[in-house]
Design an enzyme around this catalytic site. Structure first.
Site, PDB file in Angstrom:
ATOM      1  N   ASN A  90      -4.261   8.864   2.104  1.00 54.37           N
ATOM      2  CA  ASN A  90      -4.497   8.272   3.426  1.00 54.37           C
ATOM      3  C   ASN A  90      -4.881   9.330   4.460  1.00 54.37           C
ATOM      4  O   ASN A  90      -5.973   9.309   4.976  1.00 54.37           O
ATOM      5  CB  ASN A  90      -3.244   7.553   3.934  1.00 54.37           C
ATOM      6  CG  ASN A  90      -3.256   6.065   3.623  1.00 54.37           C
ATOM      7  OD1 ASN A  90      -4.236   5.544   3.108  1.00 54.37           O
ATOM      8  ND2 ASN A  90      -2.175   5.389   3.951  1.00 54.37           N
ATOM      9  N   GLU A  91      -3.919  10.211   4.753  1.00 63.09           N
ATOM     10  CA  GLU A  91      -4.175  11.176   5.821  1.00 63.09           C
ATOM     11  C   GLU A  91      -3.136  12.278   5.863  1.00 63.09           C
ATOM     12  O   GLU A  91      -2.089  12.198   5.221  1.00 63.09           O
ATOM     13  CB  GLU A  91      -4.204  10.496   7.202  1.00 63.09           C
ATOM     14  CG  GLU A  91      -2.866  10.180   7.828  1.00 63.09           C
ATOM     15  CD  GLU A  91      -2.135   9.020   7.191  1.00 63.09           C
ATOM     16  OE1 GLU A  91      -1.100   9.293   6.550  1.00 63.09           O
ATOM     17  OE2 GLU A  91      -2.581   7.877   7.289  1.00 63.09           O
ATOM     18  N   ALA A 147      -3.859  11.515  21.585  1.00 67.57           N
ATOM     19  CA  ALA A 147      -3.545  11.732  23.008  1.00 67.57           C
ATOM     20  C   ALA A 147      -3.978  13.103  23.511  1.00 67.57           C
ATOM     21  O   ALA A 147      -3.148  13.906  23.959  1.00 67.57           O
ATOM     22  CB  ALA A 147      -2.040  11.510  23.245  1.00 67.57           C
ATOM     23  N   ASP A 181       0.844  -1.206   0.000  1.00 69.60           N
ATOM     24  CA  ASP A 181       0.000   0.000   0.000  1.00 69.60           C
ATOM     25  C   ASP A 181       0.876   1.251   0.000  1.00 69.60           C
ATOM     26  O   ASP A 181       0.517   2.273  -0.591  1.00 69.60           O
ATOM     27  CB  ASP A 181      -0.908   0.000   1.236  1.00 69.60           C
ATOM     28  CG  ASP A 181      -2.069  -0.967   1.086  1.00 69.60           C
ATOM     29  OD1 ASP A 181      -2.539  -1.168  -0.043  1.00 69.60           O
ATOM     30  OD2 ASP A 181      -2.493  -1.540   2.105  1.00 69.60           O
ATOM     31  N   THR A 206      -8.254   3.056   7.710  1.00 71.34           N
ATOM     32  CA  THR A 206      -7.719   1.794   8.241  1.00 71.34           C
ATOM     33  C   THR A 206      -6.220   1.886   8.529  1.00 71.34           C
ATOM     34  O   THR A 206      -5.630   0.912   8.990  1.00 71.34           O
ATOM     35  CB  THR A 206      -7.957   0.653   7.226  1.00 71.34           C
ATOM     36  OG1 THR A 206      -7.548   1.111   5.936  1.00 71.34           O
ATOM     37  CG2 THR A 206      -9.413   0.239   7.193  1.00 71.34           C
ATOM     38  N   ALA A 207      -5.622   3.044   8.248  1.00 67.89           N
ATOM     39  CA  ALA A 207      -4.174   3.203   8.432  1.00 67.89           C
ATOM     40  C   ALA A 207      -3.887   3.907   9.772  1.00 67.89           C
ATOM     41  O   ALA A 207      -4.339   3.444  10.816  1.00 67.89           O
ATOM     42  CB  ALA A 207      -3.597   3.942   7.227  1.00 67.89           C
ATOM     43  N   TYR A 208      -3.186   5.003   9.745  1.00 67.64           N
ATOM     44  CA  TYR A 208      -2.793   5.707  10.979  1.00 67.64           C
ATOM     45  C   TYR A 208      -4.022   6.041  11.827  1.00 67.64           C
ATOM     46  O   TYR A 208      -4.028   5.902  13.058  1.00 67.64           O
ATOM     47  CB  TYR A 208      -2.053   6.998  10.582  1.00 67.64           C
ATOM     48  CG  TYR A 208      -1.069   7.533  11.585  1.00 67.64           C
ATOM     49  CD1 TYR A 208      -1.104   7.145  12.923  1.00 67.64           C
ATOM     50  CD2 TYR A 208      -0.089   8.448  11.194  1.00 67.64           C
ATOM     51  CE1 TYR A 208      -0.180   7.649  13.834  1.00 67.64           C
ATOM     52  CE2 TYR A 208       0.830   8.950  12.091  1.00 67.64           C
ATOM     53  CZ  TYR A 208       0.777   8.549  13.413  1.00 67.64           C
ATOM     54  OH  TYR A 208       1.687   9.048  14.310  1.00 67.64           O
ATOM     55  N   ASN A 209      -5.075   6.492  11.164  1.00 64.63           N
ATOM     56  CA  ASN A 209      -6.319   6.846  11.853  1.00 64.63           C
ATOM     57  C   ASN A 209      -6.795   5.755  12.801  1.00 64.63           C
ATOM     58  O   ASN A 209      -7.177   6.019  13.936  1.00 64.63           O
ATOM     59  CB  ASN A 209      -7.391   7.139  10.792  1.00 64.63           C
ATOM     60  CG  ASN A 209      -8.789   7.249  11.374  1.00 64.63           C
ATOM     61  OD1 ASN A 209      -9.115   8.213  12.041  1.00 64.63           O
ATOM     62  ND2 ASN A 209      -9.608   6.227  11.139  1.00 64.63           N
ATOM     63  N   LYS A 210      -6.731   4.515  12.329  1.00 69.07           N
ATOM     64  CA  LYS A 210      -7.202   3.398  13.158  1.00 69.07           C
ATOM     65  C   LYS A 210      -6.294   3.219  14.380  1.00 69.07           C
ATOM     66  O   LYS A 210      -6.774   2.916  15.476  1.00 69.07           O
ATOM     67  CB  LYS A 210      -7.266   2.115  12.322  1.00 69.07           C
ATOM     68  CG  LYS A 210      -7.833   0.927  13.068  1.00 69.07           C
ATOM     69  CD  LYS A 210      -8.037  -0.247  12.137  1.00 69.07           C
ATOM     70  CE  LYS A 210      -8.468  -1.471  12.919  1.00 69.07           C
ATOM     71  NZ  LYS A 210      -7.408  -1.964  13.822  1.00 69.07           N
TER      72      LYS A 210
HETATM   73  P1  NAP Z   1       5.194   2.294   6.876  1.00 72.24           P
HETATM   74  O1  NAP Z   1       5.308   2.791   8.278  1.00 72.24           O
HETATM   75  O2  NAP Z   1       6.367   1.644   6.242  1.00 72.24           O
HETATM   76  O3  NAP Z   1       3.942   1.304   6.747  1.00 72.24           O
HETATM   77  C1  NAP Z   1       2.725   1.570   7.301  1.00 72.24           C
HETATM   78  C2  NAP Z   1       1.818   0.346   7.198  1.00 72.24           C
HETATM   79  O4  NAP Z   1       0.504   0.835   6.905  1.00 72.24           O
HETATM   80  C3  NAP Z   1       2.178  -0.651   6.107  1.00 72.24           C
HETATM   81  O5  NAP Z   1       1.984  -1.947   6.622  1.00 72.24           O
HETATM   82  C4  NAP Z   1       1.171  -0.342   5.006  1.00 72.24           C
HETATM   83  O6  NAP Z   1       0.842  -1.466   4.226  1.00 72.24           O
HETATM   84  C5  NAP Z   1      -0.013   0.070   5.826  1.00 72.24           C
HETATM   85  N1  NAP Z   1      -0.993   0.913   5.121  1.00 72.24           N
HETATM   86  C6  NAP Z   1      -0.771   1.931   4.257  1.00 72.24           C
HETATM   87  N2  NAP Z   1      -1.936   2.447   3.847  1.00 72.24           N
HETATM   88  C7  NAP Z   1      -2.914   1.728   4.462  1.00 72.24           C
HETATM   89  C8  NAP Z   1      -4.324   1.779   4.445  1.00 72.24           C
HETATM   90  N3  NAP Z   1      -4.980   2.704   3.731  1.00 72.24           N
HETATM   91  N4  NAP Z   1      -4.999   0.910   5.225  1.00 72.24           N
HETATM   92  C9  NAP Z   1      -4.377  -0.004   5.977  1.00 72.24           C
HETATM   93  N5  NAP Z   1      -3.039  -0.125   6.041  1.00 72.24           N
HETATM   94  C10 NAP Z   1      -2.317   0.742   5.287  1.00 72.24           C
HETATM   95  O7  NAP Z   1       4.763   3.568   6.015  1.00 72.24           O
HETATM   96  P2  NAP Z   1       4.425   3.693   4.479  1.00 72.24           P
HETATM   97  O8  NAP Z   1       4.447   2.357   3.795  1.00 72.24           O
HETATM   98  O9  NAP Z   1       5.239   4.802   3.960  1.00 72.24           O
HETATM   99  O10 NAP Z   1       2.914   4.171   4.575  1.00 72.24           O
HETATM  100  C11 NAP Z   1       2.602   5.454   5.019  1.00 72.24           C
HETATM  101  C12 NAP Z   1       1.428   5.325   5.918  1.00 72.24           C
HETATM  102  O11 NAP Z   1       1.840   4.727   7.138  1.00 72.24           O
HETATM  103  C13 NAP Z   1       0.804   6.620   6.332  1.00 72.24           C
HETATM  104  O12 NAP Z   1      -0.053   7.117   5.342  1.00 72.24           O
HETATM  105  C14 NAP Z   1       0.116   6.235   7.616  1.00 72.24           C
HETATM  106  O13 NAP Z   1      -1.233   5.874   7.374  1.00 72.24           O
HETATM  107  C15 NAP Z   1       0.850   4.996   8.086  1.00 72.24           C
HETATM  108  N6  NAP Z   1       1.428   5.246   9.399  1.00 72.24           N
HETATM  109  C16 NAP Z   1       0.871   4.584  10.446  1.00 72.24           C
HETATM  110  C17 NAP Z   1       1.328   4.813  11.731  1.00 72.24           C
HETATM  111  C18 NAP Z   1       0.662   4.100  12.864  1.00 72.24           C
HETATM  112  O14 NAP Z   1      -0.249   3.310  12.592  1.00 72.24           O
HETATM  113  N7  NAP Z   1       1.047   4.361  14.095  1.00 72.24           N
HETATM  114  C19 NAP Z   1       2.377   5.711  11.957  1.00 72.24           C
HETATM  115  C20 NAP Z   1       2.925   6.369  10.854  1.00 72.24           C
HETATM  116  C21 NAP Z   1       2.437   6.130   9.573  1.00 72.24           C
HETATM  117  P3  NAP Z   1       1.844  -2.165   3.201  1.00 72.24           P
HETATM  118  O15 NAP Z   1       2.695  -3.070   4.050  1.00 72.24           O
HETATM  119  O16 NAP Z   1       0.946  -2.913   2.275  1.00 72.24           O
HETATM  120  O17 NAP Z   1       2.633  -1.101   2.513  1.00 72.24           O
END
Ligand code: NAP
Length: 269
Positions: A121-122, A184, A45, A160-164
């Protein structure tokens, strides 16, 4: 049909890219990285997020297809062992598509200048070393004062990503809207914000006005947003549904709630 291929820089994704380019050429498709009709992303993704931003200026002209080199993703309908099926679908293409809403982010600065971004995403705004203090406006009316780590403003497919992870709701992407989730927040007798995620429609804009922007960090999907902090301050940030949408080629399209079930619940009884 002109096709571009964007891949993650890892051995499996590079291998799939090579095979894909050969098969596309044999099947008579034109490889065009500059002006494609269709963008094939190979990786996860995260790779699709990068591909989206490469072509964000021409979203009205391109459709996306995601091939995942691991598990099935939220933006990827194909697996790396299904390339023949995908080629057959491309040969029968009739322009079928499914589209999803995007988030528009407008930064307004103290010198009157603005910068606009679009997120798949966000977008997050955080203050890491101190508590982030801001006022939140809905359609220019003060809604609340917020104190805490920050805010995460997401699209329906980004829900479903950071938001969740920060306690936001998973949002059906057939809804044209966006969501703001607190990170927080401090809630006590003195400071009070809603303490719950809010889902907003396409007529609503959400504006954040920081009391002090000196060490705030803003993101848009994978990118950190930069501006010259010596020259200007961030006056406010406004979020709304973008006028554009992302389109995916709909040869096969996994139902969103099936993806949510598969990714987060699985076979647990
Ligand atoms: P990453 O930190 O390497 O991976 C973030 C994870 O989120 C990967 O497993 C990715 O899936 C998954 N993901 C991405 N878009 C998604 C979606 N719409 N629904 C469900 N899972 C999703 O970062 P990255 O690959 O550069 O992705 C950037 C995204 O990471 C940001 O947009 C943000 O949403 C997310 N993020 C999450 C957190 C958290 O949850 N605490 C913190 C920072 C960023 P794949 O393995 O298939 O690539």
């Amino acid at each position: 049909m002109k096709i571009a291929v964007v891949n993650y820089n890892a051995p499996e994704a590079v291998r799939v890219r090579k095979i894909m380019l050969k098969r596309l050429a044999t099947a008579g498709f034109t490889y065009d990285q500059q002006h494609p009709d269709l963008v094939i992303s190979i990786g996860g993704d995260g790779t699709l997020l990068s591909a989206f931003h490469m072509y964000e200026q021409v979203l009205d002209k391109v459709r996306f297809v995601g091939i995942h080199t691991g598990h099935l993703g939220f933006y990827t309908d194909w697996r790396n062992f299904e390339l023949e099926d995908l080629i057959h679908s491309l040969q029968k293409d009739q322009g079928q598509a499914v589209s999803y809403p995007l988030l528009n982010i407008t930064q307004r600065f103290s010198d009157g200048s603005t910068s606009q971004y679009v997120a798949l995403n966000e977008s997050t705004i955080q203050q890491k070393t101190r508590t982030m203090v801001c006022d939140v406006y809905l359609n220019n009316r003060l809604f609340e004062g917020f104190r805490g780590d920050g805010l995460c403003v997401s699209t329906p497919t980004g829900s479903t990503a950071y938001n969740k992870s920060v306690g936001g709701a998973v949002m059906d992407p057939t809804i044209t809207g966006f969501q703001a989730a607190e990170m927080a927040s401090i809630n006590n007798r003195v400071f009070r914000s809603l303490g719950a995620p809010i889902i907003l429609g396409k007529e609503t804009k959400l504006t954040v006005r920081l009391h002090d922007d000196s060490d705030c960090i803003m993101t848009c999907d994978r990118q950190t947003l930069h501006w010259n902090r010596n020259e200007k301050h961030l006056a406010d940030i406004t979020y709304r549904v973008d006028d554009r949408r992302i389109s995916f080629a709909k040869y096969r399209h996994t139902n969103f709630w099936d993806r949510v079930h598969e990714s987060f619940i699985g076979d647990v009884q």
